[in-house]
Design a protein around this motif. Structure first.
Motif, PDB file in Angstrom:
ATOM      1  N   LYS A  45     -48.875   1.216  -5.920  1.00  0.00           N
ATOM      2  CA  LYS A  45     -50.262   0.782  -6.128  1.00  0.00           C
ATOM      3  C   LYS A  45     -50.368  -0.707  -6.439  1.00  0.00           C
ATOM      4  CE  LYS A  45     -52.207   5.239  -7.527  1.00  0.00           C
ATOM      5  NZ  LYS A  45     -53.035   5.385  -6.327  1.00  0.00           N
ATOM      6  N   ASN A  46     -49.318  -1.283  -6.951  1.00  0.00           N
ATOM      7  CA  ASN A  46     -49.355  -2.720  -7.242  1.00  0.00           C
ATOM      8  C   ASN A  46     -49.451  -3.550  -5.960  1.00  0.00           C
ATOM      9  OD1 ASN A  46     -46.584  -1.670  -6.947  1.00  0.00           O
ATOM     10  ND2 ASN A  46     -45.955  -3.807  -7.182  1.00  0.00           N
ATOM     11  N   TRP A  47     -49.047  -2.972  -4.825  1.00  0.00           N
ATOM     12  CA  TRP A  47     -49.159  -3.697  -3.552  1.00  0.00           C
ATOM     13  C   TRP A  47     -50.613  -3.941  -3.172  1.00  0.00           C
ATOM     14  CZ3 TRP A  47     -45.173  -1.188   0.363  1.00  0.00           C
ATOM     15  CH2 TRP A  47     -43.887  -1.392  -0.125  1.00  0.00           C
ATOM     16  N   ALA A  89     -63.802  -0.203   4.312  1.00  0.00           N
ATOM     17  CA  ALA A  89     -63.513  -0.555   5.701  1.00  0.00           C
ATOM     18  C   ALA A  89     -62.059  -0.284   6.063  1.00  0.00           C
ATOM     19  CB  ALA A  89     -63.852  -2.033   5.940  1.00  0.00           C
ATOM     20  N   ALA A  90     -61.136  -0.639   5.151  1.00  0.00           N
ATOM     21  CA  ALA A  90     -59.713  -0.438   5.422  1.00  0.00           C
ATOM     22  C   ALA A  90     -59.369   1.040   5.546  1.00  0.00           C
ATOM     23  CB  ALA A  90     -58.873  -1.091   4.330  1.00  0.00           C
ATOM     24  N   THR A  91     -59.991   1.875   4.729  1.00  0.00           N
ATOM     25  CA  THR A  91     -59.718   3.308   4.801  1.00  0.00           C
ATOM     26  C   THR A  91     -60.143   3.871   6.154  1.00  0.00           C
ATOM     27  OG1 THR A  91     -59.975   3.553   2.407  1.00  0.00           O
ATOM     28  CG2 THR A  91     -60.134   5.552   3.732  1.00  0.00           C
ATOM     29  N   PHE A  92     -61.347   3.538   6.584  1.00  0.00           N
ATOM     30  CA  PHE A  92     -61.810   3.983   7.906  1.00  0.00           C
ATOM     31  C   PHE A  92     -60.867   3.484   9.004  1.00  0.00           C
ATOM     32  CE2 PHE A  92     -66.070   4.955   6.167  1.00  0.00           C
ATOM     33  CZ  PHE A  92     -66.394   6.065   6.924  1.00  0.00           C
ATOM     34  N   TYR A 147     -50.433   0.400   4.142  1.00  0.00           N
ATOM     35  CA  TYR A 147     -51.604   0.505   3.264  1.00  0.00           C
ATOM     36  C   TYR A 147     -51.616   1.850   2.534  1.00  0.00           C
ATOM     37  CZ  TYR A 147     -56.494   0.671   1.772  1.00  0.00           C
ATOM     38  OH  TYR A 147     -57.645   0.792   1.029  1.00  0.00           O
ATOM     39  N   PHE A 148     -51.388   2.929   3.268  1.00  0.00           N
ATOM     40  CA  PHE A 148     -51.421   4.245   2.622  1.00  0.00           C
ATOM     41  C   PHE A 148     -50.185   4.479   1.753  1.00  0.00           C
ATOM     42  CE2 PHE A 148     -54.440   5.351   6.133  1.00  0.00           C
ATOM     43  CZ  PHE A 148     -55.530   5.554   5.287  1.00  0.00           C
TER      44      PHE A 148
END
Length: 436
Positions: free
Chosen positions: A345-347, A219-222, A337-338
């Protein structure tokens, strides 16, 4: 409240509820199809569970969307008979095609919901994709009809008569592409952030971590991709509105005076009586660039438009500011996010990032509601831009105020029902997939 205001309020209420159901109905099937695809390719049970859980949500919103959409169809005829008498034969084609897309969506959804372990796995997956494609087509067709109200085409208006009707030209009017593009991306943003926010909240609660993590990522990617693309469609829409509906652009920006190198206004409180904006941040030349791609171009102000044709400036301006503000907030979250995907990546497992998404859950739909307010209020006083006034289209039937109160109760009840069903579905997910 007089009958005219009651009719407008009832239509606004109906559209305000229906647009949420429509956005989710347009977009959720694509989330469902991606999760289903991952299950077919990887065989991981968690993806099958995500697909089944989301498919039940799709069914809920399909049913509520069908109810609210049917009500809207009746309201067009009952509340605005003057509009439908003349406009129906002109822009009826997208509505009829939308009905066809709706039936295809209903059939495909039935196949998908009851096709588990009965169909070939790839055919079953395709039925889910068809649900999404037909739902998206339905939304675009309805937006094309609304775009016609903003950019009427496909007829000649001679001596008060609508003649030489061309339904194809009406459907593919000058505004349909920019509005359909902007609305489609907005639906992905709103639904993506809402779904991601719910799953982020469940991860923070420590429930079904794997299940909700997989769901959140899809969902987050979209939502984040769409949020970063939205300014491009917004720029196309702004340039289109500047040419076709200068009064709407002027109201959006509370731009009272025609001038070159016009300033873009951020915030501010419009003073319609004295034709000024108080407490605003002004960026010189940026409105000219936004409207015409040139920092020195002239932008038409409300002073060049007859006062009886002015839209409600304060409502339109505030709605536009809310839409842009929430959009910028979601863009910032998307960028973070991106960035976390590629550099930190740890975020991705940090509570603060999940909290950002949880807080942002309603932002997309707030932006959608504000955007539709800009579209509809900014077109006033016209129901068909520069052709028919809204006041001339309303029903002469008395007692619309009581109808408004009745429909308010119906929609509030529908909202409570949907919230209850979703809450029940989330609890069921927790019980069924607790091991994940």
């Amino acid at each position: 409240m007089n009958d005219f205001i009651a009719a407008r309020s009832q239509m606004a209420l109906s559209l305000g509820f229906h647009i949420i159901f429509s956005c989710i109905g347009m977009v959720m099937p694509f989330f469902m199809a991606v999760a289903h695809y991952y299950w077919i390719k990887t065989g991981e049970p968690v993806y099958k569970n995500v697909t089944k859980a989301w498919s039940k949500g799709v069914a809920i919103f399909f049913a509520t969307g069908a109810v609210s959409g049917t009500v809207l169809s009746f309201e067009l005829g009952l509340l605005w008979p003057g509009f439908m008498k003349h406009a129906g034969p002109i822009f009826g084609m997208p509505f009829s095609l939308e009905g066809t897309a709706f039936f295809i969506e209903a059939i495909a959804l039935g196949f998908f919901l009851y096709g588990w372990d009965r169909f070939n796995k790839w055919f079953h997956w395709i039925t889910g994709v068809v649900v999404g494609v037909s739902g998206l087509a339905s939304g675009i067709l309805v937006v094309a009809a609304n775009a016609w109200m903003n950019s009427p085409a496909g007829f000649d208006y001679i001596n008060g008569e609508y003649v030489n009707i061309d339904p194809i030209a009406a459907m593919f009017n000058a505004a349909w592409f920019s509005q359909a593009l902007h609305m489609t991306i907005a639906a992905f943003v709103a639904t993506g952030f809402a779904v991601a926010g719910v799953h982020a909240f469940m991860i923070l609660k420590g429930r079904n971590i794997l299940f909700h993590t997989k769901s959140f990522k899809i969902a987050a990617t979209f939502g984040c991709v769409a949020a970063l693309l939205q300014p491009l469609s917004g720029d196309i829409s702004a340039k289109d509105v500047a040419v076709r509906q200068p009064a709407k652009l002027a109201a959006m920006e509370a731009h009272f005076k025609t001038e070159k190198s016009a300033s873009l206004i951020i915030g501010g409180i419009p003073d319609e009586k004295n034709k000024k904006v108080d407490y605003a941040i002004k960026l010189p030349g940026f409105l000219s660039f936004l409207a015409h791609g040139d920092f020195k171009s002239e932008v038409t102000g409300l002073d060049k438009i007859p006062e009886e044709n002015h839209p409600p400036v304060t409502i339109t301006h505030f709605a536009f500011q809310i839409m842009v503000g929430t959009g910028m907030a979601m863009m910032l979250i998307s960028a973070i996010y991106f960035f976390s995907h590629f550099k930190q990546k740890n975020w991705l497992k940090s509570d603060w990032l999940l909290k950002l998404f949880a807080i942002a859950t309603p932002l997309g739909f707030i932006a959608v509601e504000a955007g539709w307010t800009v579209t509809e209020v900014g077109r006033q006083p016209w129901i068909i831009y520069n052709v028919m006034r809204t006041a001339d289209a309303v029903t002469p039937m008395p007692g619309i105020t009581y109808s408004f109160y009745l429909f308010t109760a119906v929609y509030v009840s529908l909202a409570v029902f949907v919230v209850f069903m979703l809450y029940r579905q989330i609890k069921m997910v927790g019980k069924l997939y607790d091991k994940y």
